[in-house]
Write an enzyme that holds these catalytic residues in place. Sequence first.
Site, mmCIF file in Angstrom:
data_model
loop_
_atom_site.group_PDB
_atom_site.id
_atom_site.type_symbol
_atom_site.label_atom_id
_atom_site.label_comp_id
_atom_site.label_asym_id
_atom_site.label_seq_id
_atom_site.Cartn_x
_atom_site.Cartn_y
_atom_site.Cartn_z
ATOM 1 N N ARG A 135 1.736 0.641 10.272
ATOM 2 C CA ARG A 135 1.496 1.192 8.905
ATOM 3 C C ARG A 135 2.792 0.939 8.090
ATOM 4 O O ARG A 135 3.487 1.835 8.055
ATOM 5 C CB ARG A 135 0.943 2.580 8.912
ATOM 6 C CG ARG A 135 0.158 2.892 7.651
ATOM 7 C CD ARG A 135 -0.520 4.396 7.964
ATOM 8 N NE ARG A 135 -1.444 4.272 8.927
ATOM 9 C CZ ARG A 135 -2.706 3.993 8.910
ATOM 10 N NH1 ARG A 135 -3.271 3.720 7.686
ATOM 11 N NH2 ARG A 135 -3.456 4.161 9.813
ATOM 12 N N ARG B 294 0.848 -1.280 -0.150
ATOM 13 C CA ARG B 294 0.090 0.046 -0.030
ATOM 14 C C ARG B 294 0.878 1.254 0.111
ATOM 15 O O ARG B 294 1.934 1.395 0.727
ATOM 16 C CB ARG B 294 -0.821 0.100 1.350
ATOM 17 C CG ARG B 294 -1.914 -1.203 1.167
ATOM 18 C CD ARG B 294 -2.934 -1.197 2.171
ATOM 19 N NE ARG B 294 -3.856 -2.335 2.242
ATOM 20 C CZ ARG B 294 -4.790 -2.576 2.921
ATOM 21 N NH1 ARG B 294 -4.972 -1.984 4.144
ATOM 22 N NH2 ARG B 294 -5.542 -3.879 2.677
ATOM 23 N N SER C 68 -10.761 -6.529 9.086
ATOM 24 C CA SER C 68 -11.975 -5.878 8.515
ATOM 25 C C SER C 68 -12.753 -7.020 7.581
ATOM 26 O O SER C 68 -12.326 -7.346 6.661
ATOM 27 C CB SER C 68 -11.380 -4.831 7.538
ATOM 28 O OG SER C 68 -12.521 -3.814 7.301
ATOM 29 N N ARG D 256 0.145 -6.626 12.353
ATOM 30 C CA ARG D 256 -0.472 -6.182 13.684
ATOM 31 C C ARG D 256 -0.867 -7.143 14.700
ATOM 32 O O ARG D 256 -0.912 -7.026 15.708
ATOM 33 C CB ARG D 256 -1.742 -5.679 13.215
ATOM 34 C CG ARG D 256 -1.403 -4.393 12.401
ATOM 35 C CD ARG D 256 -2.867 -3.360 11.925
ATOM 36 N NE ARG D 256 -2.366 -2.300 11.125
ATOM 37 C CZ ARG D 256 -3.221 -1.401 10.855
ATOM 38 N NH1 ARG D 256 -4.540 -1.466 11.328
ATOM 39 N NH2 ARG D 256 -2.832 -0.211 10.043
ATOM 40 N N GLU E 261 -7.339 -1.650 14.986
ATOM 41 C CA GLU E 261 -7.893 -2.356 13.459
ATOM 42 C C GLU E 261 -6.906 -3.355 13.210
ATOM 43 O O GLU E 261 -5.689 -3.310 12.996
ATOM 44 C CB GLU E 261 -8.157 -1.793 12.324
ATOM 45 C CG GLU E 261 -8.897 -2.671 11.202
ATOM 46 C CD GLU E 261 -8.848 -1.870 9.892
ATOM 47 O OE1 GLU E 261 -8.870 -0.630 9.805
ATOM 48 O OE2 GLU E 261 -8.963 -2.737 8.910
#
Length: 422
Positions: free
Chosen positions: A276, A261, A351, A390, A348
């Site tokens: 991130r 990303r 999802s 994560r 998070e």
Amino acid sequence: MLDARFIIENSEKVIQSLLQRGYDPGIIKEFLGIEDERRSLLIEVERLRQQRNELSEIISKIKKEGRDASTETQKAKNVSELIKEKEEKLKDLEEKSKTLLLNIPNTPHESVPVGKDETENVEIRRWGELPVFDFEPMNHWDIGEMLEIIDFERASKIAGARFAIMKGMGAKLERSLINFMLDLNTSRGYKEVFPPIIVNRDSMIGTGQLPKFANELFTILDPEFYLIPTAEVSVTNIHRNEILSEKDLPIYYTAYTPCFRREAGSYGKDVRGLIRQHQFNKVELVKFVKPENSYDELESLTRDAEDILQKLGLPYRLVSLCTGDLGFAASKTYDLEVWLPAQQRYREISSCSNFTDFQSRRAGIRFRREGKKGTEFVHTLNGSGLAIGRTLIAILENYQQKDGSVIVPDVLKPYMGVNVIR
RNA sequence: GGAGGGGUGGCCGAGUGGUUGAAGGCGACGGUCUUGAAAAUCGUUGUAGGGAAACCUACCGUGAGUUCGAAUCUCACCCCCUCCGCCA
């Protein structure tokens, strides 16, 4: 993508759902105008084509009889030229209509809470006891550095910011988590796949990353390729432009892939640590189901993701995203948020979304019911099961001890071969 | 990278520029026969857009072109297969 006919027949409803999402509903008005124009021109073109076909047939007959057909041929020629002219306009309108359609988000399910942004997401449930420390808990990046299992500095040398090198037991923990999750997911009936992580443009359009979100993707030019931001892209597109039979459904896949990303526009956000990254690992769950089951399937997919956290003994909460925070392609999304002691908050980690027929219409993924004519679009779903980086953060922070060592969760011990990382 | 072969309906597979949306087969569905099933036999069976319907239109890898008319001819591109080269 929404059904064009649905938008035309339910324009008020669609405008309402766009407003709830915080989108400009002007796109609907624009679409309706173009579509109206397109349809009337299409009718005109089809009439002309019919005329041309009839003339051609007459010409064919005349020629078979050996007579002269030059009058008819000239007439047909004129019609053909007219068609060509109108077809150009039609094509232009079709492209405009399609582009607008590709930029209209999915309609939220009625059970989705209405709200403007993430502050209005609704907590559904919590699980697990928050860990209590008799010392100040450390950040995962400090733990990683101290144990020499994560190296950010050297990673920035070889690639840049937002990259990490996992070393020693850190690399092994990364690998163990991947294997643990894949083993658990496959035991639940998900079929393991290992797909390409570079995909073409059509695949990105199929799942909804393109055309709207090009700036979030890493690209490869010449030939045009994209690095996947999630395995959802590769795995959902496995069945692009296919007609499945009813007995094939539901189809469950699980896939481990790296994800890429750009994180453009997130400057200053989570700049430290693994939260991130430009490149991260993720195990994904993907489902292809019949429309009438998709919301039940979302519940069970979410439970499958939750179960991973439970088995790892990581406290988490489940939230239902509100309309303002819902992703472009999703009709309903649950986020799983894991507890991070150093940040004193939930973050998070998964999802889980139902995309209804939004992706399948774009990607042409249909099925045929037994004994029924015609086809229907399947419903697609996916969820992280889970984001590896994560999860690793959560383990380091939740299982840390005063001396800086980290206890290995029981379910990972067979994979790690040790009880403690020190 | 070089040389050749090929992309047609759910699948296999034919196709001379003019009722070819496409023969034939398989599969699927329905009927006959049968106590039931199998076999046999007859029929139905692509997708999408428009229309209340009759029906019309488009689609034979993709895009452009030639033609009154293209699955069929021309060009470009994509993909697959075989051989050679290179390579983990």
